[in-house]
Design a protein around this motif. Sequence first.
Motif, short mmCIF file in Angstrom:
data_model
loop_
_atom_site.label_atom_id
_atom_site.label_comp_id
_atom_site.label_asym_id
_atom_site.label_seq_id
_atom_site.Cartn_x
_atom_site.Cartn_y
_atom_site.Cartn_z
N UNK A 147 0.83 -1.20 0.00
CA UNK A 147 0.00 0.00 0.00
C UNK A 147 0.87 1.26 0.00
N UNK A 148 2.00 1.22 0.69
CA UNK A 148 2.92 2.36 0.71
C UNK A 148 3.52 2.60 -0.68
N UNK A 149 3.69 1.54 -1.43
CA UNK A 149 4.16 1.70 -2.82
C UNK A 149 3.10 2.44 -3.62
N UNK A 150 1.84 2.06 -3.46
CA UNK A 150 0.76 2.77 -4.16
C UNK A 150 0.76 4.25 -3.78
N UNK A 151 0.95 4.52 -2.50
CA UNK A 151 0.98 5.90 -2.04
C UNK A 151 2.14 6.66 -2.71
N UNK A 152 3.30 6.00 -2.79
CA UNK A 152 4.48 6.66 -3.34
C UNK A 152 4.32 6.98 -4.83
N UNK A 153 3.62 6.12 -5.57
CA UNK A 153 3.43 6.38 -7.01
C UNK A 153 2.21 7.26 -7.25
N UNK A 154 1.61 7.76 -6.17
CA UNK A 154 0.53 8.75 -6.23
C UNK A 154 -0.83 8.18 -6.62
N UNK A 155 -1.14 6.96 -6.16
CA UNK A 155 -2.53 6.51 -6.20
C UNK A 155 -3.32 7.42 -5.27
N UNK A 156 -4.40 8.02 -5.78
CA UNK A 156 -5.11 9.03 -5.00
C UNK A 156 -5.74 8.47 -3.72
N UNK A 157 -6.25 7.24 -3.80
CA UNK A 157 -6.90 6.63 -2.64
C UNK A 157 -6.69 5.13 -2.69
N UNK A 158 -6.02 4.61 -1.67
CA UNK A 158 -5.79 3.18 -1.59
C UNK A 158 -6.45 2.60 -0.36
N UNK A 159 -7.23 1.54 -0.54
CA UNK A 159 -7.96 0.92 0.56
C UNK A 159 -7.39 -0.47 0.83
N UNK A 160 -6.90 -0.66 2.04
CA UNK A 160 -6.49 -1.99 2.49
C UNK A 160 -7.60 -2.51 3.40
N UNK A 161 -8.30 -3.53 2.93
CA UNK A 161 -9.43 -4.08 3.69
C UNK A 161 -8.96 -5.35 4.38
N UNK A 162 -9.06 -5.36 5.69
CA UNK A 162 -8.51 -6.43 6.53
C UNK A 162 -9.65 -7.12 7.29
N UNK A 163 -10.25 -8.16 6.71
CA UNK A 163 -11.37 -8.83 7.38
C UNK A 163 -11.00 -9.47 8.71
N UNK A 164 -9.75 -9.92 8.85
CA UNK A 164 -9.34 -10.58 10.10
C UNK A 164 -9.47 -9.64 11.30
N UNK A 165 -9.13 -8.38 11.09
CA UNK A 165 -9.21 -7.39 12.17
C UNK A 165 -10.39 -6.44 12.02
N UNK A 166 -11.22 -6.68 11.01
CA UNK A 166 -12.36 -5.81 10.73
C UNK A 166 -11.93 -4.34 10.69
N UNK A 167 -10.95 -4.09 9.83
CA UNK A 167 -10.36 -2.76 9.78
C UNK A 167 -10.07 -2.37 8.33
N UNK A 168 -10.18 -1.08 8.06
CA UNK A 168 -9.81 -0.55 6.75
C UNK A 168 -8.74 0.51 6.96
N UNK A 169 -7.66 0.39 6.21
CA UNK A 169 -6.61 1.40 6.21
C UNK A 169 -6.69 2.16 4.90
N UNK A 170 -6.76 3.49 4.98
CA UNK A 170 -6.89 4.33 3.80
C UNK A 170 -5.57 5.08 3.58
N UNK A 171 -5.01 4.91 2.40
CA UNK A 171 -3.72 5.52 2.06
C UNK A 171 -3.93 6.61 1.02
N UNK A 172 -3.32 7.77 1.29
CA UNK A 172 -3.35 8.91 0.37
C UNK A 172 -1.95 9.49 0.27
N UNK A 173 -1.57 10.03 -0.89
CA UNK A 173 -0.22 10.57 -1.05
C UNK A 173 0.08 11.67 -0.03
N UNK A 174 1.21 11.55 0.64
CA UNK A 174 1.67 12.59 1.56
C UNK A 174 0.96 12.64 2.89
N UNK A 175 0.12 11.63 3.19
CA UNK A 175 -0.62 11.63 4.45
C UNK A 175 -0.42 10.32 5.19
#
Length: 203
Positions: A147-175
């Motif tokens: 996901x950090x690679x996606x952020x580095x190449x400037x994917x505007x919004x990256x969603x990591x959906x983790x069913x095991x922990x019932x959690x979503x991590x949202x990645x945005x460039x520079x944040x």
Amino acid sequence: MIITKDPVSLTYSQPLLLDVSNTTLTVTSEQFDRLCIDNPDLRLELTPDRELIVMPPTLPISGERNGDLSGQVWYWNRQTNLGRVFDSSTGYDFTALEGGKPSPDVSWIEKSRLEGISLEKFLSIAPDLVIELRSSSDDLKPTQKKMLVYERVCVKMGLLIDPQNKRVEIYRPGKEPEILESPMSVDCNEVMPGFVLTLERIW
């Protein structure tokens, strides 16, 4: 007298298979492309460190979840006609940005950004939206690194959906990643106007 056979003359009717599950294989970008051509039935990825990743078939529960996520994006895009949706078999080429050659589970690109871009080869432009679904066999840290690679190449919004922990991590460039605990939906309006990804069937 010992009779030997010329090794060059030996032929094999079946391929020789190697177990590389406990081995790190590094290949060049050109070798990776050749492997993809020669093995069209395999899902392959190349990390920024040139590590070859061979992804096994998913379990049915992961396949169902990924189908649900992809279907939501596809249906929204069918209604709005604002871009193009790509599934988990789609290859991207971020080697010029030291980002490897990943294949996101779901990706979406706004259609004006694809003008003049060939869809007959790996895409070298960053998607507007990427979704990665962590399966039960995936370690969390490598997926977060992806996901950090996606952020580095400037994917505007990256969603990591983790069913095991019932959690979503949202990645945005520079944040810093935004963490959502057990959300029933994720608002993607900032990238895809009016689109809300529902997660009721994921948990």
